[in-house]
Scaffold this motif. Structure first.
Motif, mmCIF file in Angstrom:
data_model
loop_
_atom_site.group_PDB
_atom_site.id
_atom_site.type_symbol
_atom_site.label_atom_id
_atom_site.label_comp_id
_atom_site.label_asym_id
_atom_site.label_seq_id
_atom_site.Cartn_x
_atom_site.Cartn_y
_atom_site.Cartn_z
ATOM 1 N N ASN A 6 -3.860 -8.763 9.124
ATOM 2 C CA ASN A 6 -5.007 -8.208 9.845
ATOM 3 C C ASN A 6 -5.999 -7.549 8.886
ATOM 4 O O ASN A 6 -5.650 -7.177 7.768
ATOM 5 C CB ASN A 6 -4.551 -7.163 10.874
ATOM 6 C CG ASN A 6 -3.737 -7.776 11.995
ATOM 7 O OD1 ASN A 6 -3.872 -8.964 12.290
ATOM 8 N ND2 ASN A 6 -2.882 -6.975 12.605
ATOM 9 N N ARG A 7 -7.208 -7.388 9.362
ATOM 10 C CA ARG A 7 -8.221 -6.619 8.629
ATOM 11 C C ARG A 7 -8.057 -5.159 9.054
ATOM 12 O O ARG A 7 -8.155 -4.831 10.238
ATOM 13 C CB ARG A 7 -9.619 -7.129 8.960
ATOM 14 C CG ARG A 7 -10.744 -6.339 8.326
ATOM 15 C CD ARG A 7 -12.093 -7.012 8.618
ATOM 16 N NE ARG A 7 -13.199 -6.143 8.254
ATOM 17 C CZ ARG A 7 -13.793 -5.293 9.078
ATOM 18 N NH1 ARG A 7 -13.365 -5.204 10.345
ATOM 19 N NH2 ARG A 7 -14.782 -4.537 8.671
ATOM 20 N N VAL A 8 -7.767 -4.288 8.104
ATOM 21 C CA VAL A 8 -7.474 -2.893 8.408
ATOM 22 C C VAL A 8 -8.260 -1.958 7.498
ATOM 23 O O VAL A 8 -8.800 -2.373 6.465
ATOM 24 C CB VAL A 8 -5.963 -2.590 8.241
ATOM 25 C CG1 VAL A 8 -5.131 -3.463 9.162
ATOM 26 C CG2 VAL A 8 -5.537 -2.777 6.785
ATOM 27 N N GLU A 9 -8.286 -0.699 7.891
ATOM 28 C CA GLU A 9 -8.797 0.366 7.026
ATOM 29 C C GLU A 9 -7.622 1.243 6.633
ATOM 30 O O GLU A 9 -6.883 1.731 7.482
ATOM 31 C CB GLU A 9 -9.856 1.209 7.739
ATOM 32 C CG GLU A 9 -10.405 2.347 6.874
ATOM 33 C CD GLU A 9 -11.406 3.208 7.613
ATOM 34 O OE1 GLU A 9 -12.617 2.904 7.548
ATOM 35 O OE2 GLU A 9 -10.982 4.188 8.267
ATOM 36 N N ILE A 10 -7.448 1.411 5.321
ATOM 37 C CA ILE A 10 -6.361 2.230 4.795
ATOM 38 C C ILE A 10 -6.944 3.509 4.205
ATOM 39 O O ILE A 10 -7.879 3.466 3.403
ATOM 40 C CB ILE A 10 -5.588 1.486 3.688
ATOM 41 C CG1 ILE A 10 -4.884 0.246 4.245
ATOM 42 C CG2 ILE A 10 -4.592 2.417 2.985
ATOM 43 C CD1 ILE A 10 -3.656 0.534 5.047
ATOM 44 N N ALA A 11 -6.415 4.645 4.607
ATOM 45 C CA ALA A 11 -6.762 5.931 3.995
ATOM 46 C C ALA A 11 -5.501 6.481 3.345
ATOM 47 O O ALA A 11 -4.402 6.350 3.897
ATOM 48 C CB ALA A 11 -7.289 6.905 5.038
ATOM 49 N N GLY A 12 -5.649 7.069 2.159
ATOM 50 C CA GLY A 12 -4.476 7.603 1.481
ATOM 51 C C GLY A 12 -4.800 8.241 0.156
ATOM 52 O O GLY A 12 -5.973 8.455 -0.175
ATOM 53 N N ASN A 13 -3.756 8.548 -0.597
ATOM 54 C CA ASN A 13 -3.897 9.217 -1.885
ATOM 55 C C ASN A 13 -3.510 8.284 -3.021
ATOM 56 O O ASN A 13 -2.538 7.541 -2.922
ATOM 57 C CB ASN A 13 -2.994 10.463 -1.949
ATOM 58 C CG ASN A 13 -3.353 11.476 -0.885
ATOM 59 O OD1 ASN A 13 -2.835 11.418 0.223
ATOM 60 N ND2 ASN A 13 -4.228 12.389 -1.212
ATOM 61 N N THR A 14 -4.282 8.324 -4.097
ATOM 62 C CA THR A 14 -3.926 7.553 -5.276
ATOM 63 C C THR A 14 -2.756 8.225 -5.983
ATOM 64 O O THR A 14 -2.594 9.442 -5.923
ATOM 65 C CB THR A 14 -5.110 7.439 -6.237
ATOM 66 O OG1 THR A 14 -5.540 8.757 -6.617
ATOM 67 C CG2 THR A 14 -6.269 6.691 -5.606
ATOM 68 N N LEU A 15 -1.927 7.416 -6.643
ATOM 69 C CA LEU A 15 -0.759 7.907 -7.359
ATOM 70 C C LEU A 15 -0.861 7.521 -8.830
ATOM 71 O O LEU A 15 -1.624 6.635 -9.203
ATOM 72 C CB LEU A 15 0.520 7.333 -6.748
ATOM 73 C CG LEU A 15 0.750 7.652 -5.262
ATOM 74 C CD1 LEU A 15 1.930 6.864 -4.736
ATOM 75 C CD2 LEU A 15 0.957 9.146 -5.056
ATOM 76 N N SER A 16 -0.093 8.179 -9.668
ATOM 77 C CA SER A 16 -0.171 7.947 -11.112
ATOM 78 C C SER A 16 0.798 6.886 -11.614
ATOM 79 O O SER A 16 0.795 6.547 -12.786
ATOM 80 C CB SER A 16 0.096 9.256 -11.868
ATOM 81 O OG SER A 16 1.386 9.753 -11.552
ATOM 82 N N THR A 17 1.637 6.350 -10.733
ATOM 83 C CA THR A 17 2.611 5.354 -11.152
ATOM 84 C C THR A 17 1.956 4.003 -11.440
ATOM 85 O O THR A 17 0.885 3.699 -10.943
ATOM 86 C CB THR A 17 3.680 5.176 -10.065
ATOM 87 O OG1 THR A 17 3.036 5.069 -8.799
ATOM 88 C CG2 THR A 17 4.639 6.347 -10.068
ATOM 89 N N LYS A 18 2.621 3.200 -12.248
ATOM 90 C CA LYS A 18 2.080 1.895 -12.635
ATOM 91 C C LYS A 18 2.352 0.858 -11.547
ATOM 92 O O LYS A 18 3.452 0.777 -11.016
ATOM 93 C CB LYS A 18 2.708 1.446 -13.954
ATOM 94 C CG LYS A 18 2.147 0.135 -14.475
ATOM 95 C CD LYS A 18 2.807 -0.232 -15.793
ATOM 96 C CE LYS A 18 2.260 -1.558 -16.318
ATOM 97 N NZ LYS A 18 2.901 -1.943 -17.600
ATOM 98 N N PRO A 19 1.366 0.044 -11.200
ATOM 99 C CA PRO A 19 1.550 -0.968 -10.152
ATOM 100 C C PRO A 19 2.622 -1.989 -10.521
ATOM 101 O O PRO A 19 2.824 -2.321 -11.683
ATOM 102 C CB PRO A 19 0.180 -1.638 -10.060
ATOM 103 C CG PRO A 19 -0.766 -0.629 -10.607
ATOM 104 C CD PRO A 19 -0.020 0.088 -11.684
ATOM 105 N N ALA A 20 3.288 -2.498 -9.525
ATOM 106 C CA ALA A 20 4.293 -3.532 -9.731
ATOM 107 C C ALA A 20 3.688 -4.929 -9.643
ATOM 108 O O ALA A 20 4.110 -5.834 -10.336
ATOM 109 C CB ALA A 20 5.413 -3.390 -8.702
ATOM 110 N N VAL A 21 2.703 -5.105 -8.778
ATOM 111 C CA VAL A 21 2.035 -6.396 -8.630
ATOM 112 C C VAL A 21 1.010 -6.543 -9.748
ATOM 113 O O VAL A 21 0.215 -5.633 -10.008
ATOM 114 C CB VAL A 21 1.358 -6.512 -7.253
ATOM 115 C CG1 VAL A 21 0.624 -7.844 -7.117
ATOM 116 C CG2 VAL A 21 2.399 -6.369 -6.145
ATOM 117 N N SER A 22 1.008 -7.694 -10.402
ATOM 118 C CA SER A 22 0.201 -7.871 -11.617
ATOM 119 C C SER A 22 -1.293 -7.729 -11.384
ATOM 120 O O SER A 22 -2.025 -7.317 -12.285
ATOM 121 C CB SER A 22 0.488 -9.244 -12.232
ATOM 122 O OG SER A 22 0.147 -10.287 -11.321
#
Length: 325
Positions: free
Chosen positions: A207-223
């Protein structure tokens, strides 16, 4: 008349030098009209000292720094200019080269590229060439804006790390991702902060959604992701229409049962371990515990066009299927 102008500029240079005692010259500033340098009116051009405050009126100004960086300050703008960064207080600043523009708690940097930053009631950032990386005052990555794209940030974004993204929610390599429909960036989404512990992510896949949240300092797993977002709210904008985007990103619009819970627990384990021993230790701990690798949200330049409104999806037996993009 020319002699008087030269004398005036010479006297101003002495005054500016006295005001910035000990500050080295870093370049030259020019304008087609009047501007103010350290609160003194100047016409034409002047030497630019490290840490000098420049304020324009009706005419914009251009600055050529000794390190090769080219800067522009729009009309009715004000900034404090240093050799390697500029603190933009109001108006518009443009930088070409490896340089940083700081604006209301945000740090915007483009290595060897060109970017435009505008300060009004919000902070507008455009990557004219290359990628403009936006970080908060704590050093956490908020966005990586690709060439030809722009993003808008609230004045609180630099201190809180709160972000909002709208686009297709998908699943790739065991993680939820979202491609922003404005910048084509891809974010990796976790659901620790959601009321239902992440199940909202699974129920909104495709679906097309709106996400609100906080950025984190961890490294992404998806390239294809470069920053983590721990979602605190998911709002469905429209159902379906994400098959084209998923195909371009080699992602899916469905996920295994329990993926939403894994997104929440993985975020918790990664964040806790990251706080204790850094992002690498957090990822290792999450893996050792049988959980997802850290809480991750990536923002990077995506490819392909957003498939908004191209098709509808059907919700059947808790799963969505679609025969159109």
């Amino acid at each position: 008349m020319r002699a008087v102008l030269i004398k005036t500029q010479f006297l101003f240079a002495l005054a500016a030098g006295a005001a910035l005692a000990g500050a080295p010259p870093i370049g030259i500033i020019t304008a087609s009209g009047q501007f103010r340098l350290e609160s003194s009116a100047v016409w034409g051009n002047s030497t630019l000292f490290d840490g000098a405050t420049v304020e324009t009126d009706r005419a914009s100004s251009e600055m050529s720094l000794r390190n090769g960086v080219k800067l522009q300050l729009g009309a009715a703008s004000k900034a404090k200019v240093f050799e390697r960064r500029e603190v933009l207080e109001k108006g518009v600043g443009i930088a070409a080269g490896s340089y940083e523009i700081d604006a209301v708690g945000l740090r915007i940097r483009a290595e060897g590229a060109r970017m435009r930053v505008a300060v009004t009631d919000r902070i507008e950032v455009a990557a004219l060439s290359g990628v403009a990386r936006v970080t908060g005052s704590g050093g956490f990555l908020i966005a990586a804006i690709p060439a030809g794209r722009a993003m808008s940030f609230s004045p609180q974004a630099g201190s809180t790390g709160v972000v909002t993204r709208t686009g297709c929610l998908m699943y790739k390599d065991g993680h939820f991702i979202l491609q922003d429909e404005n910048t084509q960036e891809v974010s990796e989404i976790y659901g620790k902060g959601l009321p239902q512990g992440g199940s909202e992510l699974q129920s909104n896949l495709g679906n097309r959604v709106e996400i609100a949240g906080n950025t984190l300092s961890t490294k992404p797993a998806v390239s294809i992701a470069t920053v983590d977002i721990n979602a605190t709210k998911v709002t469905q904008k429209s159902q379906g229409g994400c098959l084209t985007v998923a195909s371009v990103l080699d992602a899916k619009t469905e996920a295994p049962a329990g993926a939403g819970k894994a997104a929440a627990t993985g975020a918790a384990a990664g964040a806790a371990a990251g706080a204790a021993a850094g992002a690498a230790a957090g990822a290792a701990a999450g893996t050792a515990a049988g959980l997802s690798t850290g809480a991750i949200v990536g923002i990077i330049a995506g490819v392909g066009a957003a498939g908004g409104g191209a098709a509808a999806a059907l919700a059947l037996s808790g799963k969505k299927g679609s025969t159109s993009p």
